[in-house]
Design a protein around this motif. Sequence first.
Motif, PDB file in Angstrom:
ATOM      1  N   TYR A  25      38.124  37.067  37.147  1.00  0.00           N
ATOM      2  CA  TYR A  25      38.065  38.153  38.134  1.00  0.00           C
ATOM      3  C   TYR A  25      37.164  39.289  37.664  1.00  0.00           C
ATOM      4  O   TYR A  25      37.232  39.694  36.505  1.00  0.00           O
ATOM      5  CB  TYR A  25      39.486  38.682  38.349  1.00  0.00           C
ATOM      6  N   THR A  52      34.870  32.241  39.705  1.00  0.00           N
ATOM      7  CA  THR A  52      35.321  33.616  39.476  1.00  0.00           C
ATOM      8  C   THR A  52      35.316  34.353  40.797  1.00  0.00           C
ATOM      9  O   THR A  52      34.467  34.098  41.646  1.00  0.00           O
ATOM     10  CB  THR A  52      34.336  34.307  38.502  1.00  0.00           C
ATOM     11  N   ARG A  53      36.272  35.274  40.961  1.00  0.00           N
ATOM     12  CA  ARG A  53      36.246  36.101  42.165  1.00  0.00           C
ATOM     13  C   ARG A  53      35.696  37.474  41.796  1.00  0.00           C
ATOM     14  O   ARG A  53      36.099  38.071  40.806  1.00  0.00           O
ATOM     15  CB  ARG A  53      37.665  36.239  42.721  1.00  0.00           C
ATOM     16  N   VAL A  55      34.734  41.372  43.351  1.00  0.00           N
ATOM     17  CA  VAL A  55      34.912  42.302  44.464  1.00  0.00           C
ATOM     18  C   VAL A  55      34.172  43.589  44.145  1.00  0.00           C
ATOM     19  O   VAL A  55      34.368  44.170  43.072  1.00  0.00           O
ATOM     20  CB  VAL A  55      36.403  42.672  44.657  1.00  0.00           C
ATOM     21  N   MET A  57      34.065  47.282  44.498  1.00  0.00           N
ATOM     22  CA  MET A  57      35.081  48.284  44.832  1.00  0.00           C
ATOM     23  C   MET A  57      34.425  49.534  45.414  1.00  0.00           C
ATOM     24  O   MET A  57      33.219  49.607  45.559  1.00  0.00           O
ATOM     25  CB  MET A  57      35.903  48.616  43.584  1.00  0.00           C
ATOM     26  N   ASP A  58      35.274  50.523  45.732  1.00  0.00           N
ATOM     27  CA  ASP A  58      34.771  51.747  46.360  1.00  0.00           C
ATOM     28  C   ASP A  58      34.403  52.815  45.336  1.00  0.00           C
ATOM     29  O   ASP A  58      33.846  53.852  45.698  1.00  0.00           O
ATOM     30  CB  ASP A  58      35.824  52.291  47.324  1.00  0.00           C
ATOM     31  N   ALA A  66      41.690  48.247  39.675  1.00  0.00           N
ATOM     32  CA  ALA A  66      41.836  46.854  40.120  1.00  0.00           C
ATOM     33  C   ALA A  66      41.743  45.912  38.925  1.00  0.00           C
ATOM     34  O   ALA A  66      42.500  44.935  38.825  1.00  0.00           O
ATOM     35  CB  ALA A  66      40.768  46.514  41.150  1.00  0.00           C
TER      36      ALA A  66
END
Lengths: 409, 308
Positions: A25, A52-53, A55, A57-58, A66
């Motif tokens: 991740y 793998t994931r 993301v 983020m903001d 996270a």
Amino acid sequence: MGKMREMLTGNSAAAWGVRLAEIDYIPAYPITPQTEIIETLAKWISDGVMDTRMVTMDSEHSMITAAGAASATGVRTFTATSSQGLLYGFEMLYTVAGWRVPLVMVNVSRGLSAPITLEPDHNDILSARDSGFLQIHCETCQEVLDSILIAYRLAEDERILLPILVNMDGFHLSFTREPVEIPDMEDVRRFLPPYSPKHAFFKASQPMAQGIAVLGGPIYSYFKYQIHLACMKGLEVYKEISKEFENIFGRRYDTLEGYMTDDAEYILIMSNSFSTLGKAAVKRARERGIKIGLLKLRLLRPFPEEDLKNAIKGCKAVAVLDQNIGIGKGGILYPEITSAIYNEQKRPMLLSFIGGLGGKNISESEFDFIFDNMIKAAETGNAPPPQLLYTETEWNEMEKLKKMAGRRY
Amino acid sequence: MDTPVKSIKDIPLDEILLPGTPACAGCGGLLTLRHCLKALGENTVIVNAAGCFTLLSIYPFTPFMSSWLYTAMACAPAGAQGVRDALDILIKKGRLGSEEDLKVVVLTGDGAAYDIGLASTSGALYRNLDFYYICYDNEAYGNTGFQWSGATPFASKTGTTPPGKTVPTGTLTNKKNLFEIWRSHKPPYLATISPAHPVDLYNKFKKAEQYKGPKLFIALSPCPPGWATDPSHSVNFAKLAVDTGIWALKEAILGDVKHTLIPRKFKPVENYLKEQGRFAHLFKPIRQEETIRKIQEMVDEYWKEVGI
Ligand SMILES: Cc1ncc(C[n+]2csc(CCOP(=O)(O)OP(=O)(O)O)c2C)c(N)n1
Ligand code: SF4
Ligand SMILES: [Mg+2]
């Protein structure tokens, strides 16, 4: 996949380390000069070579949250940032260290605003020195890749269970291509077994409260001491792991790296990629007959105090070249080194220099200036006050710029 | 989806939130949470932001039958992202059985939801994170002693908006419209709830269950110390807020709004205001007629706009 040799930037070496560590991740957020790491990983994920994931983020604050939360749920997690991003997420550094999660994060050093710049110094990474993250500082691209593997092994060791920051200099390392040996996947698997934590999980069959509040100093102190002691334990565990690393991969990484220090009467202490400049200067000085060596700080947290004492034992003068500035005090590493040797019976003169801020070059003449100062201090027994390195050429250039900016003073 | 329950007697008796917490007597937020968790069941992980409820779990105790992660003030939705993604990864890679899965539930106050955590929430909504968000809205920063937040209503008193000679009204800003901010992200499910209407609340959670993605709840939550009200009257105030039309009970499914409980006859807002210490300055020493009228007008305006 066998081992390969390729020309890699520091950033792509970092990405290779992450790929080989079989990360589950990656929460991410772009910032120069780190972005190439996450872009490289994103491409590999998209191409299906990594399971793998990722993301976006903001913010870095959310990104570190996270990352820590995923690590606390039981997956191997990576993230990376730089300067402003590290500071933006600062609150969460202490938080995720307190969660005792083995997150590994790369910081690509870059000077802090204001004035805003893209080039490196170490105020960003050193601001995190008390957070509970262990810190490994790298000089070469190979070191970056290898340090990521070592970092996961160390962070996930049950005696440690703390996050780790792996640091490299922006531009000078992140964007510089060097030959790098990419280890064989099977060797990496031997060195770094899968992450299956016993302490960090969320699952239906076993409710768990993590990160919870405490009431009262004794409970708070207990947990903070635990973090500190686990971090200190890292000195011993690091050595075990780096020995094993050497056995498998044939590259050796001590807590500190000595360059021509064995018989040195004078030692210059530096860290990260500018150490390469320092080594060249030391080599030149040796040719002139000055018995000097360079000590590169690698494991900065936990601080390898005993190794440092041994490394500088018997020498006449030591100069700490801080590539950072603790406004209102001076170099940040200088007092760390001073305190480490203060109670020694025989200690060298200790000099402090600040240079390389915002990527400013450290020229041959500046190194020579440092060496002259060390020799003089050893002869006279008087150490000069901390000195800010700046060349005359740089001064004159600056005067010109000020004139262009309309300043008359 | 289960058929909606009709009476409070149909709500499960099992408690997920056990008694014995350090929350104040009559805490409307806690009552709300108790009902919410009955609907959500045990298999949840609550991801919390700094606020009163951070002190529900104090080492070595927790009142929850479920799991808990305290993050920090601004980033509970980001914590939820990490937990949700990690659970998905573990299940997908076969390292965790799917029976071990948990609902990820963000729990924050209004200060976190309306102000400091707005960006991290927006990010989670935009990424269509599969999670629940429960915002217990006591209309101020409660845990720090009741200071103004983006959720603080016009003309109320807080620690940082005290009525005085130059500002007799107290708070000059209107309550931020979080429902609309969240709705603009078009989450699959969004609702306002009230601890005075547990059946409406319970059914909303049950309805939300069928959707993947953000499922969001804002609960107006009476707070006796902050509102300066009698702890035994919290449910009355929650009910009055609905009966006066100040707190509209509604839901929005993929952005389409429907009011779920419209009072047959709206009570005057004054009934709601006058018993609360935080509005006392509107009545004493002199009655601030215009301010009271303005509050009534804002409520009337809202209902006119939505066509009721
Ligand atoms: C970054 C940060 N800023 C400020 C605080 C101080 N703080 C803790 S709780 C709190 C109030 C939270 O208000 P709200 O979200 O409305 O929850 P409530 O306290 O009302 O339950 C504040 C301001 C904090 N913990 N972290
Ligand atoms: S201050 Fe208000 S919201 Fe906080 S615990 Fe007390 S009653 Fe509940
Ligand atoms: Mg609040």
